[in-house]
Enzyme design. Structure first.
Site, short mmCIF file in Angstrom:
data_model
loop_
_atom_site.label_atom_id
_atom_site.label_comp_id
_atom_site.label_asym_id
_atom_site.label_seq_id
_atom_site.Cartn_x
_atom_site.Cartn_y
_atom_site.Cartn_z
N LYS A 165 0.84 -1.21 0.00
CA LYS A 165 0.00 0.00 0.00
C LYS A 165 0.87 1.24 0.00
CE LYS A 165 -3.82 -2.48 1.86
NZ LYS A 165 -4.21 -3.31 2.99
N GLN B 78 -5.33 -2.37 8.99
CA GLN B 78 -5.15 -3.68 8.37
C GLN B 78 -5.74 -4.78 9.25
OE1 GLN B 78 -3.84 -4.09 5.26
NE2 GLN B 78 -4.23 -6.28 5.38
N ASP C 25 -11.76 1.62 3.18
CA ASP C 25 -12.09 0.20 3.01
C ASP C 25 -13.60 0.00 2.79
OD1 ASP C 25 -10.00 -1.70 3.18
OD2 ASP C 25 -9.74 -1.31 5.33
N1 GUN Z 1 -7.10 -7.74 5.32
C1 GUN Z 1 -7.36 -8.51 4.23
N2 GUN Z 1 -8.01 -7.79 3.31
C2 GUN Z 1 -8.16 -6.55 3.81
C3 GUN Z 1 -8.75 -5.35 3.32
O1 GUN Z 1 -9.29 -5.28 2.22
N3 GUN Z 1 -8.69 -4.28 4.15
C4 GUN Z 1 -8.13 -4.33 5.38
N4 GUN Z 1 -8.14 -3.24 6.12
N5 GUN Z 1 -7.58 -5.42 5.86
C5 GUN Z 1 -7.60 -6.53 5.08
#
Ligand code: GUN
Length: 285
Positions: free
Chosen positions: A52, A96, A119
């Site tokens: 990211k 996350q 998200d």
């Molecule tokens: N963990 C696995 N996929 C995701 C996601 O799309 N967003 C977040 N914040 N954590 C994750």
């Protein structure tokens, strides 16, 4: 043989569009940025977070990383989220998942300001998606729709079968396909005769989390097959939920793993960050 849906290439196009828009915001004096919060030492999460950051750099966003220890308490994480909610330099917040077991994920996701919830996991944003009046779309399902659009695969009237009912992928995926006028079936671990359902699919989306779960006998010849899975096989190699080689023989189009849905999820996160930044800047004007 199936046409391969090149997620990397489609994602690069999305990111290029985002970058151009970010440059306009920066030219107007803004410094749009995403805060990424990682708690603990989950190795997969560390990889996702560092990806990211790379994506932010590529698109011109500032990225603010908060790496907290495994033993962080819920109160400590809430305090950080509150701080980021009111931080004017932060346009988007991503915590996350998964979080360590002493922290309730729901509590944290509910605490993130809906305007910064890139998200789209906050219940307000989830509800908005349900009624089609949304700020952000959840990254993975929106990435799948973007791929279908890029391949000019029309969803309208098609039978779409989603395997998996998670809040992150399965449920919102069904909803977005429904918004595109698909006829949607969501299958899960209690579905009776799963193959009977999946064989009906014109568009089959696998979001199970089990390597090699979807075999050729479960797929209708000519179907479009989207593989959301990210699993490590016995040799430690990244593989999807679909037995790629055998399913590619009969599908009309298929996404590879890696290089399919994964890059799209990342690109949509960047687009959501741009959306958040534009709305945030407008609210400051
Ligand atoms: N963990 C696995 N996929 C995701 C996601 O799309 N967003 C977040 N914040 N954590 C994750």
């Amino acid at each position: 043989m199936a046409e391969i849906i090149d997620g990397k290439k489609i994602a690069a196009n999305v990111k290029a569009e985002v970058r151009a828009e970010v440059e306009k915001l920066k030219a107007a004096g803004a410094k749009p940025g995403l805060a990424v919060v990682l708690v603990g030492n989950n190795p997969a999460s560390r990889v996702y977070v560092s990806n990211k950051e790379k994506d932010c750099a590529e698109c011109g966003f500032a990225s603010y990383e908060y790496a907290l220890p495994e033993e962080t308490t819920e109160a400590e994480l809430l305090e950080l989220v509150e701080k980021l909610n009111s931080d004017e330099t932060v346009d988007g917040i991503l915590v996350q998942l998964p979080l360590p077991k002493q922290i309730c994920e729901q509590t944290i996701l509910h605490a993130i300001s809906p305007e910064k919830d890139v998200d789209a996991f906050h219940p307000e944003n989830v509800g908005r998606i349900m009624i089609g009046d949304y700020r952000f779309l959840p990254c993975t399902p929106a990435g799948v729709i973007e791929m279908l659009d890029a391949m000019q695969i029309d969803v309208s009237g098609k039978h779409c079968v989603v395997i998996g009912r998670s809040n992150i992928v399965g449920k919102p995926m069904g909803m977005l396909l429904l918004h595109r006028n698909g006829t949607v079936t969501i299958c899960h671990s209690r579905t009776k005769d799963l193959a009977e359902q999946t064989k009906q699919a014109d568009i089959l989306v696998a979001a199970v989390g089990r390597a090699g779960f979807v075999t050729k006998d479960m797929v209708k010849p000519g179907a479009v097959v989207i593989d959301v899975g990210m699993n490590r096989n016995a040799e430690g190699k990244l593989v999807g939920d679909v037995c790629y080689d055998e399913v590619a023989e009969i599908a009309s189009a298929i996404t590879p793993v890696p290089g399919g849905v994964g890059p799209m999820t990342r690109a949509i996160l960047m687009r959501n960050t741009l959306t958040a930044a534009k709305a945030h800047r407008a609210s400051l004007d």
